[in-house]
Design a protein around this motif. Structure first.
Motif, PDB file in Angstrom:
ATOM      1  N   GLY A 211       0.787  -1.228   0.000  1.00 43.37           N
ATOM      2  CA  GLY A 211       0.000   0.000   0.000  1.00 43.37           C
ATOM      3  C   GLY A 211       0.819   1.277   0.000  1.00 43.37           C
ATOM      4  O   GLY A 211       0.255   2.368  -0.115  1.00 43.37           O
ATOM      5  N   SER A 212       2.142   1.168   0.116  1.00 43.52           N
ATOM      6  CA  SER A 212       2.961   2.391   0.141  1.00 43.52           C
ATOM      7  C   SER A 212       3.208   2.952  -1.254  1.00 43.52           C
ATOM      8  O   SER A 212       3.687   4.077  -1.393  1.00 43.52           O
ATOM      9  CB  SER A 212       4.295   2.130   0.845  1.00 43.52           C
ATOM     10  N   ILE A 213       2.901   2.168  -2.298  1.00 37.23           N
ATOM     11  CA  ILE A 213       2.958   2.677  -3.678  1.00 37.23           C
ATOM     12  C   ILE A 213       1.544   2.590  -4.237  1.00 37.23           C
ATOM     13  O   ILE A 213       1.050   1.505  -4.537  1.00 37.23           O
ATOM     14  CB  ILE A 213       3.926   1.863  -4.559  1.00 37.23           C
ATOM     15  N   PRO A 216       0.066   1.204  -7.849  1.00 43.48           N
ATOM     16  CA  PRO A 216       1.289   0.407  -7.976  1.00 43.48           C
ATOM     17  C   PRO A 216       2.141   0.861  -9.156  1.00 43.48           C
ATOM     18  O   PRO A 216       1.625   1.302 -10.189  1.00 43.48           O
ATOM     19  CB  PRO A 216       0.754  -1.016  -8.189  1.00 43.48           C
ATOM     20  N   ARG A 217       3.454   0.755  -9.003  1.00 41.96           N
ATOM     21  CA  ARG A 217       4.419   1.260  -9.987  1.00 41.96           C
ATOM     22  C   ARG A 217       5.029   0.104 -10.767  1.00 41.96           C
ATOM     23  O   ARG A 217       5.264  -0.982 -10.234  1.00 41.96           O
ATOM     24  CB  ARG A 217       5.512   2.029  -9.228  1.00 41.96           C
ATOM     25  N   VAL A 320       1.729 -13.786 -11.910  1.00 39.92           N
ATOM     26  CA  VAL A 320       0.903 -12.588 -11.694  1.00 39.92           C
ATOM     27  C   VAL A 320       1.792 -11.353 -11.811  1.00 39.92           C
ATOM     28  O   VAL A 320       2.994 -11.416 -11.558  1.00 39.92           O
ATOM     29  CB  VAL A 320       0.199 -12.609 -10.316  1.00 39.92           C
ATOM     30  N   ASN A 321       1.170 -10.228 -12.191  1.00 40.15           N
ATOM     31  CA  ASN A 321       1.956  -9.012 -12.417  1.00 40.15           C
ATOM     32  C   ASN A 321       1.690  -7.913 -11.398  1.00 40.15           C
ATOM     33  O   ASN A 321       1.787  -6.716 -11.699  1.00 40.15           O
ATOM     34  CB  ASN A 321       1.732  -8.489 -13.842  1.00 40.15           C
ATOM     35  N   LEU A 322       1.374  -8.325 -10.163  1.00 35.32           N
ATOM     36  CA  LEU A 322       1.251  -7.396  -9.038  1.00 35.32           C
ATOM     37  C   LEU A 322       1.778  -8.105  -7.801  1.00 35.32           C
ATOM     38  O   LEU A 322       1.505  -9.286  -7.589  1.00 35.32           O
ATOM     39  CB  LEU A 322      -0.206  -6.992  -8.818  1.00 35.32           C
ATOM     40  N   GLN A 323       2.540  -7.385  -6.988  1.00 34.45           N
ATOM     41  CA  GLN A 323       3.075  -7.973  -5.762  1.00 34.45           C
ATOM     42  C   GLN A 323       2.833  -7.086  -4.552  1.00 34.45           C
ATOM     43  O   GLN A 323       2.694  -5.869  -4.666  1.00 34.45           O
ATOM     44  CB  GLN A 323       4.568  -8.238  -5.902  1.00 34.45           C
TER      45      GLN A 323
END
Length: 364
Positions: A211-213, A216-217, A320-323
């Protein structure tokens, strides 16, 4: 897979094999800006799945008599692991994460403790040397005595194994692994990247960092020298299934080497869970479905898991393309997310088919 996408993952793709039949599928997008779809054949940064490749390369050298599993690492790398530590820590302890050497990543990326993406951005194009990362791990407080009954997962072990391979073969570890593991397995889309970009079709890779980005980047362009022989490989789901199938069939290392790789102990993973870990292999037992072997891996923005049943007939590789999608509560503890349940459902269906049992999570 559609459920995983609906739960919040931009793109997910997979290949499942069952007794000679193959299914490939994808759901969602590779680029949230353009809407470009993900496809099953895309290349992926597969993170710590690289460790199985490195372990297989080490075992090949064991078979040739150049490495002994229970030899002190100081016999080979006295400059990197000097003194009493070098005499106590064996090659086997590096492979099964019982060396007591901490992970260097929190020290190489200090903003992760906040958490903040500052270190991730600062190091996007930095060229790390394995020796400087190993030094960071060795300088940190040990996680336990070498050879203890409970291991602690550490990437530092795997950079040391890369240096060991180079020392005994006279060849850079990435080159040796490419020639003797990747090419031996007949993998056409698996490689250590030569630069920060991935060759061939691939997704953007989005990092949320708990959650700090937000939003998401994309970190799909990144110099992977920060992880080398521990987690730098790029591969496809087809190649991963091919690799683990041949490994478990005794075609990458000998049957006796495979038996050593499958001798497991409890190891505390980076997320705090306890996993059954051998020499570069996870063991996953699913009641009513079987015993699976493989590995999972994450790097910035990319997550992958590849598991193969012990008879090598049922296989699953998922990307998957989110972590780090979980957001913390007021105490800083990451909270359960719908993505977790959706992935659980996907994994069960992929590994167990119509006989998928219900129950708690079984994948680390």
């Amino acid at each position: 897979m559609d459920g995983v996408h609906r739960a919040g993952i931009p793109g997910v793709y997979a290949e499942v094999r069952d007794a000679g039949r193959t299914w490939r599928g994808a759901s969602g997008v590779a680029d949230v800006t353009t809407g470009r779809p993900v496809t099953p054949d895309m290349r992926q940064r597969v993170g710590s799945i690289t460790k199985t490749f490195t372990a297989a390369a080490v075992m090949q050298q064991v078979e040739q008599g150049r490495i002994r599993l229970d030899a002190p690492i100081g016999d080979h790398l006295p400059q990197l692991v000097p003194g009493e530590r070098g005499r106590k820590i064996t090659v086997r302890m590096l492979l099964n994460n019982t060396s007591g050497i901490p992970d260097y990543i929190p020290y190489a990326f200090p903003s992760l403790r906040t958490p903040s993406p500052e270190s991730l951005d600062d190091h996007r194009f930095r060229q790390f040397r394995p020796a400087e990362l190993i030094e960071l791990g060795l300088a940190a407080p040990p996680t336990g005595e070498p050879g203890g009954p409970l291991g602690v997962y550490s990437n530092t072990n795997w950079l040391l194994l890369g240096e060991l391979l180079e020392q005994v073969t006279g060849t850079p570890a990435e080159e040796y692994i490419t020639r003797n593991v990747i090419e031996r397995a007949g993998l056409r889309h698996t490689e250590f990247p030569a630069g920060p970009r991935i060759k061939g079709p691939h997704s953007r890779m989005y990092e949320a960092l708990f959650g700090s980005i937000d939003p998401p980047r994309d970190y799909s362009v990144y110099n992977m020298s920060w992880t080398g022989t521990g987690a730098a490989l790029v591969s496809t789901m087809d190649d991963l299934n091919r690799f683990y199938g041949k490994l478990l069939d005794g075609r990458i290392v000998s049957r006796s080497s495979l038996a050593e790789m499958q001798r497991t102990i409890p190891v505390i993973a980076l997320d705090g869970s306890t996993i059954q870990y051998g020499l570069g292999l996870h063991k996953v037992d699913i009641e009513g479905c079987g015993t699976f072997w493989g590995h999972d891996g994450t790097v910035w923005g990319a997550g992958t898991i590849s598991l193969t049943r012990d008879d090598a007939k049922r296989q699953m590789s998922v990307a998957v393309n989110l972590q780090r999608w979980k957001k913390p509560d007021s105490s800083g503890t990451p909270q359960h997310h719908p993505v977790d349940d959706a992935l659980e459902t996907l994994y069960r269906q992929a590994m167990c088919g119509g006989t998928a049992p219900q129950g708690p999570a079984f994948v680390s």
